[in-house]
Enzyme design. Structure first.
Site, PDB file in Angstrom:
ATOM      1  N   LYS A 104      38.448 107.275 -28.496  1.00  0.00           N
ATOM      2  CA  LYS A 104      39.282 108.099 -29.302  1.00  0.00           C
ATOM      3  C   LYS A 104      40.662 107.492 -28.734  1.00  0.00           C
ATOM      4  CE  LYS A 104      42.453 111.434 -28.071  1.00  0.00           C
ATOM      5  NZ  LYS A 104      44.000 110.767 -27.381  1.00  0.00           N
ATOM      6  N   VAL A 110      43.745 113.677 -15.292  1.00  0.00           N
ATOM      7  CA  VAL A 110      43.108 113.700 -16.111  1.00  0.00           C
ATOM      8  C   VAL A 110      42.245 113.163 -15.750  1.00  0.00           C
ATOM      9  CG1 VAL A 110      43.186 113.338 -18.586  1.00  0.00           C
ATOM     10  CG2 VAL A 110      45.214 113.891 -17.522  1.00  0.00           C
ATOM     11  N   GLY A 111      41.635 112.000 -15.513  1.00  0.00           N
ATOM     12  CA  GLY A 111      40.146 111.750 -15.068  1.00  0.00           C
ATOM     13  C   GLY A 111      38.855 112.621 -14.238  1.00  0.00           C
ATOM     14  N   GLU A 164      37.960 104.832 -15.122  1.00  0.00           N
ATOM     15  CA  GLU A 164      39.505 103.815 -14.571  1.00  0.00           C
ATOM     16  C   GLU A 164      40.371 104.578 -14.366  1.00  0.00           C
ATOM     17  OE1 GLU A 164      42.457 101.848 -14.024  1.00  0.00           O
ATOM     18  OE2 GLU A 164      41.925 101.189 -15.812  1.00  0.00           O
ATOM     19  N   GLU A 220      52.239 107.286  -8.627  1.00  0.00           N
ATOM     20  CA  GLU A 220      52.054 105.992  -8.800  1.00  0.00           C
ATOM     21  C   GLU A 220      52.825 106.688 -10.256  1.00  0.00           C
ATOM     22  OE1 GLU A 220      48.764 104.074 -11.614  1.00  0.00           O
ATOM     23  OE2 GLU A 220      49.312 106.819 -12.229  1.00  0.00           O
ATOM     24  N   GLY A 276      42.582 106.377 -17.779  1.00  0.00           N
ATOM     25  CA  GLY A 276      43.773 107.201 -17.498  1.00  0.00           C
ATOM     26  C   GLY A 276      44.206 107.423 -16.107  1.00  0.00           C
ATOM     27  N   SER A 277      44.926 108.903 -16.551  1.00  0.00           N
ATOM     28  CA  SER A 277      45.329 109.431 -14.872  1.00  0.00           C
ATOM     29  C   SER A 277      44.403 109.987 -14.041  1.00  0.00           C
ATOM     30  CB  SER A 277      47.008 110.130 -15.115  1.00  0.00           C
ATOM     31  OG  SER A 277      46.076 111.252 -16.122  1.00  0.00           O
TER      32      SER A 277
END
Length: 498
Positions: A189, A245-246, A263, A399, A241-242
């Site tokens: 994706k 969301v992870g 990651e 972050e 990603g963040s």
């Protein structure tokens, strides 16, 4: 480079390129016929491409194609898979400059400092993993003369790889060749903000892979990414990603007990000992800041811990060096920094800066915004260095994903290790000391998945990559990571007695 439709790569001056998605060996539109405009961060008014806006029905098509191809691909010999990846590497090596130019246009990453290294690394990753196909093997256990006991390494099945926008080619290189050479089929994706390099990569791969082994969908995460995560025929989700969301991805995939690797974000410490107040270390610390990627890197050493004895002198050296960096058009060789990806991210970075500036006690060591010679319509942002920062401030804990560096003081080794570890992140860390004993002692105590000692760059194909704590789980980009992330063990016990 031409694509399957004979069209040229997107450019600022050329026509808008209309991409399809790769599903089952064919370039297709979204089932609903919707599209997304891809805007270059160099010029917010310039559409360089359109991509399909995929939804759940398109995810279904892609997963079905991958599942159909899996039986044949997983049964191919390691040598056949190795040859396919080696041919892909051959093609990619001949396209480094084209892919670098497209990366600069697509992501805003400067061509010299980031885009070209990404394209080069991608080709190298396919070459590296092409050589590892025969390492997907099991072991034989001693069982006596009347028993045979052995293991087999089997692919997981269909892998969904969900990519970010900051360095899409490089992150695809972490996932795709390892998954393919170990016998899996893949649905990637692409990030909606930076999809074009992934579609060009797919065009190269499909020349050498059977239909359906690699599929690429484009669109928004909640519409097609989520559909892949929850799909019952996706055996593994590899997400970059963040952390926020992870966590959602892990929960949704975990609900059906799918394999997951993540990651995620980082707030990486950079620790400088008092014996390292040199121009050479300043150069390495500059690499660690990831300013050359506009700070849009999960491994950015965005918390700089300077020992009291050298705090002022080292900071002066660093500020003088940062002031020489050129923020400019990422397509130009002389540019050190390119563009932030979009307006949303630019505003987010600016919001963190305003928050930091409003905090009592903060000092501005460097603010390059007034010296910018570029601006709208591009999303350019100069580096910012804030000093006298406390480790409990928001700019030191969250972050930012922009070119903002927080500088903190330390005196005692135990103190700096404690501050470095006082974070829910644990992706990367950097330690600088001429006393190798002190450097390694500190490196071993820092809670991070990747620690660099006396260097700020140095990522190489074959090293295990991943984080601790909220920075993720699982590893990618190495032999052991390939085996752990993309294969599973089957135990066979055989009675040999009559």
């Amino acid at each position: 480079m031409s694509t399957s439709s004979g069209e040229q790569l997107p450019s600022m001056d050329g026509p808008v390129r209309d991409y399809g998605m790769l599903i089952g060996g064919d370039w297709v539109a979204a089932e609903a016929g919707e599209t997304i405009e891809v805007i270059t961060p160099i010029d917010r008014n310039r559409v360089i491409a359109t991509t399909p806006r995929a939804r759940a029905a398109d995810a279904e098509r892609a997963v079905k194609a991958a599942r159909t191809a899996y039986g044949t691909w997983s049964a191919t010999t390691p040598a056949e898979r190795q040859r396919a990846l080696a041919r892909i590497a051959d093609d990619l090596e001949g396209m480094v400059e084209e892919l670098a130019a497209l990366t600069a246009l697509d992501t805003g990453n400067a061509i010299r400092t980031q885009a070209r290294p990404e394209a080069t690394l991608t080709a190298g990753a396919f070459r590296y993993f092409a050589g590892l196909g025969a390492e997907v093997k099991g072991v034989t256990l001693p069982g006596g003369p009347e028993a045979l006991s052995y293991t087999r390494r089997l692919p997981l099945g269909v892998v969904a790889g969900i990519l970010p926008w900051n360095s899409p080619l490089m992150i695809a290189a972490f996932k795709l060749p390892a998954a393919l050479v170990s016998g899996n089929t893949v649905v990637l994706k692409a990030a909606e903000d930076a999809p074009t390099t992934i579609l060009e990569l797919a065009e190269v791969c499909q020349r050498h892979l059977p239909p359906g082994v690699l599929n690429v969908v484009t669109g928004y995460g909640p519409e097609v990414g989520d559909a892949l995560v929850v799909h019952p025929d996706v055996d593994k989700v590899s997400f970059t990603g963040s952390s926020r969301v992870g966590g959602q991805v892990a929960a949704k995939a975990g609900d059906r007990l799918a394999h997951v690797s993540l990651e995620l974000g980082g707030k990486s410490p950079t620790i400088v000992f008092p014996d390292s107040d040199t121009d050479e270390v300043v150069e390495q610390v500059l690499l660690a800041t990831r300013f050359a990627r506009q700070g849009q890197s999960c491994t950015s050493g965005s918390r700089l811990f300077l020992h009291d004895d050298i705090h002022d002198s080292f900071l002066d050296r660093l500020v003088a060096r940062v002031a020489t960096l050129k923020v400019g058009d990422p397509r130009e060789e002389e540019s050190d920094l390119g563009c932030i990806i979009n307006q949303r991210q630019w505003d987010r970075v600016q919001g963190y800066i305003e928050d930091g500036l409003s905090t009592d006690g903060v000092e501005v060591a460097y603010d390059g915004r007034s010296a910018l010679t570029v601006g709208e319509p591009g999303f350019y942002h100069a580096p910012m260095i804030l000093s006298q920062v406390s480790n409990d401030w928001r700019i030191a804990r969250e972050e930012i994903f922009g070119p903002v560096l927080s500088v903190l003081r330390w005196r005692d080794e135990d103190e700096v290790v404690r501050m470095a570890n006082d974070s829910h992140y644990g992706l990367a860390a950097f330690v600088f000391s001429r006393d190798i004993g002190a450097a390694l002692r500190t490196a071993h105590r820092v809670e991070a998945g990747w620690v660099q000692v006396n260097q700020g760059g140095g990522q190489q194909v074959g090293q295990s990559y991943g984080g601790m704590k909220a920075s993720g789980q699982g590893r990618e980009f190495s032999l052991e990571s390939m085996l752990e992330s993309f294969t599973q063990i089957q135990q066979i016990n055989v009675a040999l007695a009559d």
